[in-house]
Design an enzyme around this catalytic site. Structure first.
Site, short mmCIF file in Angstrom:
data_model
loop_
_atom_site.label_atom_id
_atom_site.label_comp_id
_atom_site.label_asym_id
_atom_site.label_seq_id
_atom_site.Cartn_x
_atom_site.Cartn_y
_atom_site.Cartn_z
N GLY A 54 74.30 -100.05 1.62
CA GLY A 54 73.54 -99.11 2.45
C GLY A 54 73.42 -97.74 1.82
O GLY A 54 72.33 -97.20 1.64
N ALA A 55 74.57 -97.14 1.48
CA ALA A 55 74.56 -95.80 0.91
C ALA A 55 75.93 -95.49 0.33
O ALA A 55 76.88 -96.24 0.52
CB ALA A 55 74.23 -94.77 2.00
N MET A 56 76.00 -94.35 -0.37
CA MET A 56 77.23 -94.00 -1.07
C MET A 56 77.51 -92.51 -0.96
O MET A 56 76.64 -91.67 -1.17
CB MET A 56 77.10 -94.43 -2.54
CG MET A 56 78.30 -94.11 -3.39
SD MET A 56 79.76 -95.01 -2.82
CE MET A 56 81.01 -93.82 -3.26
N GLU A 57 78.79 -92.19 -0.68
CA GLU A 57 79.21 -90.84 -0.30
C GLU A 57 79.56 -89.92 -1.46
O GLU A 57 80.35 -88.98 -1.27
CB GLU A 57 80.43 -90.95 0.62
CG GLU A 57 81.73 -91.44 -0.06
CD GLU A 57 82.01 -92.92 0.09
OE1 GLU A 57 81.06 -93.69 0.32
OE2 GLU A 57 83.18 -93.32 -0.04
N ASN A 58 79.01 -90.10 -2.65
CA ASN A 58 79.33 -89.25 -3.79
C ASN A 58 79.37 -87.77 -3.39
O ASN A 58 78.51 -87.28 -2.66
CB ASN A 58 78.27 -89.43 -4.89
CG ASN A 58 77.91 -90.87 -5.10
OD1 ASN A 58 78.74 -91.66 -5.51
ND2 ASN A 58 76.67 -91.24 -4.76
N HIS B 280 82.39 -89.02 5.31
CA HIS B 280 83.26 -89.34 4.17
C HIS B 280 83.67 -88.08 3.40
O HIS B 280 84.65 -88.10 2.68
CB HIS B 280 82.54 -90.26 3.19
CG HIS B 280 82.79 -91.73 3.41
ND1 HIS B 280 84.04 -92.25 3.66
CD2 HIS B 280 81.95 -92.80 3.36
CE1 HIS B 280 83.95 -93.57 3.76
NE2 HIS B 280 82.70 -93.93 3.60
N HIS C 58 77.85 -91.49 8.65
CA HIS C 58 78.96 -92.14 7.95
C HIS C 58 79.20 -91.50 6.58
O HIS C 58 80.31 -91.10 6.26
CB HIS C 58 78.65 -93.64 7.82
CG HIS C 58 79.70 -94.43 7.10
ND1 HIS C 58 80.67 -95.14 7.76
CD2 HIS C 58 79.93 -94.62 5.79
CE1 HIS C 58 81.45 -95.73 6.89
NE2 HIS C 58 81.02 -95.44 5.67
N GLU C 59 78.15 -91.40 5.80
CA GLU C 59 78.33 -90.85 4.44
C GLU C 59 78.73 -89.39 4.50
O GLU C 59 79.56 -88.93 3.73
CB GLU C 59 77.04 -91.02 3.62
CG GLU C 59 76.50 -92.45 3.54
CD GLU C 59 77.52 -93.50 3.16
OE1 GLU C 59 78.49 -93.19 2.43
OE2 GLU C 59 77.37 -94.66 3.61
N GLU D 80 81.28 -96.44 -7.13
CA GLU D 80 82.26 -97.15 -6.34
C GLU D 80 81.97 -98.64 -6.47
O GLU D 80 80.80 -99.03 -6.35
CB GLU D 80 82.21 -96.76 -4.85
CG GLU D 80 83.36 -97.36 -4.07
CD GLU D 80 83.42 -96.91 -2.61
OE1 GLU D 80 82.51 -96.20 -2.16
OE2 GLU D 80 84.40 -97.29 -1.95
N1 TRP Z 1 81.51 -96.34 0.15
C1 TRP Z 1 80.24 -96.85 0.57
C2 TRP Z 1 80.21 -96.65 2.07
O1 TRP Z 1 80.84 -97.29 2.81
C3 TRP Z 1 80.03 -98.29 0.28
C4 TRP Z 1 79.33 -98.60 -0.98
C5 TRP Z 1 78.15 -98.16 -1.39
C6 TRP Z 1 79.72 -99.54 -1.95
N2 TRP Z 1 77.79 -98.77 -2.56
C7 TRP Z 1 78.75 -99.58 -2.93
C8 TRP Z 1 80.80 -100.35 -2.09
C9 TRP Z 1 78.81 -100.42 -4.02
C10 TRP Z 1 80.89 -101.18 -3.19
C11 TRP Z 1 79.91 -101.22 -4.14
O2 TRP Z 1 79.62 -95.76 2.55
ZN ZN Z 2 81.97 -95.85 3.92
#
Ligand code: TRP
Ligand code: ZN
Length: 854
Positions: free
Chosen positions: A254-258, A294, A290-291, A122
């Site tokens: 912070g983190a990512m919701e893959n 998502h 949060h993640e 993302e």
């Molecule tokens: N979608 C992620 C969140 O809100 C945000 C995020 C994680 C992100 N890594 C990123 C956005 C890198 C832009 C680039 O939980």
């Molecule tokens: Zn988010």
């Protein structure tokens, strides 16, 4: 390499992709310098798309070969991707590309973090992995084969095969490429299980580096609580056999919701009492939730295009805020959220970077993961809920999940669901999504006594100031929750929601025995600034009597701001009325300690700078800093023995627990210690530092010692103790710049950048030192300009390595127009110096241009 002029993308230009993707199959042959990515993608023509050339995104890829239906083709390549003649009907695209994870310092695409492979796609990182229609409205099921000798090989979905040196994953849920993820490394797991309410058995794992497995239990517990909460509150169940979380040290956010494979900045998941503060625990709980949330709001229902980012982020933030409110204290959570909204979103909305919750154009989408999209986006959901009621909200959400599951949706879809479920017309409400700026709501009141009881009128006037590109503003729908108190403190009119829809409106309350005291914008029912003439007496009354906890706190905050304003502008002494009101509140044992701790906290320097600016003054950061010190000392002297009593009474006994009750006690105790340290030469802080068996108390004590300039010995002891813990060392770095004396801050930061442990390519470490300096308002705005220059130097250095983090940190300068001519001149020079850097990234170019107002 020649750079094309950065292109602006417009919401109005949206067109669907020429094709649909039926299936994606990927093979990764992992190697640090040359990783091969082999893709096989089934395309079919999109009946809903206009005719156009077949274009695949692709950046920094070395194309080895490409085939269509097995026949080699020679696409036309550009910096942004490729075009290629394709058959009229369905076809299979195959490509083999080379990428270099080892040299990918931008942390976007496939990169390496200390011998571990990981991805961040993302928003538009997948195009750095292979050629693909890298846009969220193209959704497809993926299968992924990973080839590597590393022991742990992960991707999205369910495991579907494993052998010596390879693993295969199958994700049955169609997803956009930004939710793709891959991890490979020498990792260990903290395992657990969860049974969904319909009986699906889910295997849960948190994957970490060996040595970190003792820091996983809290995150796992937070995950299970999130899964249960989403079932109970939104009726949403998890939908795969496994849910994996991975902790990585180098991460931009912070983190990512893959899908099925959330990737976390290690600071957002690893926790232990010895190394994490109460604030860390709460943040981790919130980010895990949060993640996880998502999975439904973001993944099952995603965004049609990046302009709709708030569709998933605003809603998911709102959901995680509800979750934290349910897990801890609703009142305290609301105050925390408003503090955060004002500190970051109001700051943004009242400066050169102001933009709508749904922007209409961007150059680099990474620059729009902002407080406005996230936090104001969440406030819009809260207002919607208030306007349609809890039942209407629940009906609308059920309809949203039912109607749009599997879709890439828009804000129009979202609002239509509310209209269809509740019958309410939301055309005026929709303005909140397109109109930037923080509305001002002016309130005047009148009282007319009468034989049958008097009438109290509230006259509201709303006005939204101009923002870049939006000179004129229309009136918004603003839900204003109001209650009325009688002069003896009884609530004579309980909370009701007044709906402002016009520029000017009057609401009347009849049959009142005496002129009431109004409590306006209870619960902070809308993200606006209320302007109302009031006085210290009324504020002290509301602080003592308001039944709405938010407005009770707000009254104390208003008092503090008035006192500070008069100290700064008239050299006044701290008002005794304030000191007495604060003391009464601190003494009130009927109040939650966490609430009292919040009420004891003074406004931040940045908040005061904005407040003074709004009142037509030019804030002087040094004066603000001095006034805050002076006031804090006055509070400490006024409260006398109350503070040491609080300090003793709030001690938590027994083993450390990160729950809200214990954390609240520790927060109030810390508030007392911070004040006591100003009058006891740091004796208690030093003792607490030495005795502490948890990071909350250790770091709290260290902060007090730093604030009184007595931390040298403690800092070196802390370092020797925590040398090998990167997350704790981030605190060591960050605290020193954030709490340095104004005239020394730049020097302290500069010295820290020369430290052998200053790993500036690691975003957490960079943010600790450089971000810490920017947060130290008086130090950052030191009259010599030394801090501006230092920050600018480091941004110029970081930009070619990591454009995303650099661009984000340019916001240190976003408030520059508040300050005097000398400071503005120095800031402008530094911004222009950054802008003139040859080869500056598109990310930073856009941000600096917008801040300068170019
Ligand atoms: N979608 C992620 C969140 O809100 C945000 C995020 C994680 C992100 N890594 C990123 C956005 C890198 C832009 C680039 O939980
Ligand atoms: Zn988010």
């Amino acid at each position: 390499m020649p750079h094309d002029a950065p292109q602006t993308i417009y919401l109005a230009d949206y067109t669907p992709f020429t094709h649909l993707v039926e299936q994606v199959h990927l093979v990764f042959r992992l190697a640090p310098d040359v990783t091969r990515v082999i893709s096989r993608i089934a395309f079919v023509p999109n009946p809903d798309a206009p005719d156009g050339p077949f274009f695949l995104h692709g950046e920094q890829l070395k194309l080895i070969e490409a085939k269509i239906d097995g026949q080699p083709v020679t696409p036309e390549l550009s910096e942004a991707g490729l075009t290629c003649p394709v058959p009229d009907g369905p076809f299979t695209w195959e490509a083999e590309v080379e990428i270099s994870p080892q040299t990918n310092t931008a942390l976007e695409g496939l990169y390496m973090s200390r011998a571990m492979y990981c991805t961040q796609c993302e928003a538009e990182g997948f195009r750095k992995i292979t050629y693909y229609p890298d846009r969220p409205d193209v959704m497809a099921p993926f299968t992924v084969r990973i080839e590597s000798d590393l022991p742990v090989l992960l991707s999205n979905g369910n495991p579907s095969g494993r052998g010596e040196g390879w693993a295969e994953w199958t994700d049955p849920w169609p997803k956009p490429a930004y939710l793709f993820a891959l991890v490979a490394g020498d990792l260990v797991n903290h395992p657990d299980r969860f049974t969904t309410r319909s009986g699906r058995e889910v295997e849960l794992n948190i994957w970490v580096r060996p040595g970190d497995e003792k820091k996983c239990a809290f995150g796992m517990d937070a995950l299970k609580r999130s899964m249960t909460w989403d079932e109970e509150t939104y009726g949403r169940e998890y939908d795969l056999d496994v849910f994996n979380i991975v902790a990585v040290d180098d991460f931009n956010m912070g983190a990512m919701e893959n899908k099925g494979l959330n990737i976390f900045n290690s600071s957002a998941v690893l926790a232990s009492p010895e190394t994490s503060t109460d604030a860390n625990f709460e943040r981790i709980e919130g980010i895990i939730a949060h993640e996880y949330f998502h999975n439904w709001t973001g993944n099952r229902i995603t965004c049609r295009d990046w302009f709709q980012l708030c569709l998933k982020e605003g809603l998911t933030v709102f959901r995680d805020q509800q979750f934290t409110g349910d897990m801890r204290s609703r009142a305290v959570k609301r105050i925390d959220d408003v503090l955060n909204l004002r500190a970051r979103q109001f700051r943004e909305d009242n400066g050169p970077l102001a933009h709508p919750v749904r922007p209409e154009s961007f150059v680099e989408i990474n620059n729009f993961y902002t407080a406005t999209v996230y936090e104001k986006g969440a406030e819009l959901i809260g207002m919607l809920k208030r306007l349609v009621g809890d039942e209407g909200y629940a009906k609308a959400l059920d309809l949203y999940f039912e109607r749009h599951d599997g879709d890439a949706a828009t804000i129009e879809d979202w609002l239509r669901v509310f209209e269809d479920a509740t019958g309410r017309d939301l055309s005026q409400f929709k303005l909140w999504y397109s109109q930037a700026g923080t509305p001002r709501v002016r309130v005047d009141e009148a009282w007319s006594p009468g034989a049958e009881g008097g009438t109290f009128s509230l006259h509201f006037r709303q006005e939204t100031p101009p923002t870049p590109g939006q000179a004129e503003k229309d009136p918004l729908v603003i839900p204003v929750a109001v209650g009325l108190l009688s002069p003896n403190g009884d609530e004579v009119v309980p909370t009701q929601v007044l709906e402002l829809t016009q520029t000017s409106q009057v609401f009347q309350f009849e049959g009142l025995a005496t002129r009431p005291v109004p409590s306006i914008l209870r619960g902070f029912s809308a993200p606006v600034i209320v302007e109302r003439k009031t006085d210290a007496k009324e504020r002290a009354f509301l602080l003592a009597h308001d039944t709405d906890p938010f407005n009770k706190w707000e009254a104390g905050r208003g008092l503090a701001k008035d006192v500070l304003t008069r100290m700064v502008s008239e050299g006044a002494d701290p008002a005794p009325a304030y000191l007495e009101a604060l003391e009464a509140m601190a003494r009130d044992e009927s109040l939650d300690p966490a609430f009292r701790a919040l009420a004891l906290r003074l406004p931040s320097q940045d908040d005061m700078a904005q407040t003074l600016f709004d009142a037509g003054r030019t804030p002087d950061p040094l004066q603000i800093h001095a006034a805050l010190r002076h006031l804090r000392k006055a509070v400490a002297e006024h409260m006398g023995s109350l503070l040491s009593d609080l300090y003793d009474d709030m001690a938590v006994h027994g083993p450390y627990r990160p729950d809200a009750t214990d954390a609240g006690q520790r927060a109030l105790r810390q508030g007392a210690l911070a004040l006591l340290s100003l009058v006891d030469e740091g004796t208690r802080a030093q003792a607490q530092f030495e005795a502490a068996d948890n990071m909350t108390e250790q770091l709290g004590a260290l902060t007090c010692l730093l604030e009184i300039g007595a931390a040298d010995a403690a800092l070196s002891a802390f370092r020797s103790q925590w040398q090998s813990d990167r997350l704790v060392m981030d605190k060591w770095f960050g605290l020193q710049t954030a709490h340095a004396e104004p005239d020394k801050a730049a020097q302290v930061a500069s010295r820290l950048t020369e430290d052998s442990d200053f790993d500036w390519k690691n975003p957490n470490r960079f943010r600790a030192v450089i971000g810490g300096l920017a947060m130290n308002a008086a130090g950052f705005h030191t009259p010599s300009g030394a801090a501006y220059a230092l920050v600018a130097d480091w941004l110029i250095r970081l930009d070619p390595v990591n454009p995303q983090t650099t661009a984000r940190m340019t916001t240190a300068f976003e408030t520059w127009k508040r300050y005097d001519g000398d400071r503005q001149g120095m800031i402008r020079d530094n911004l222009e110096r950054i802008a003139a850097t040859p080869g500056l990234s598109r990310d930073t170019t856009e941000m600096v241009g917008r801040i300068l107002g170019a």
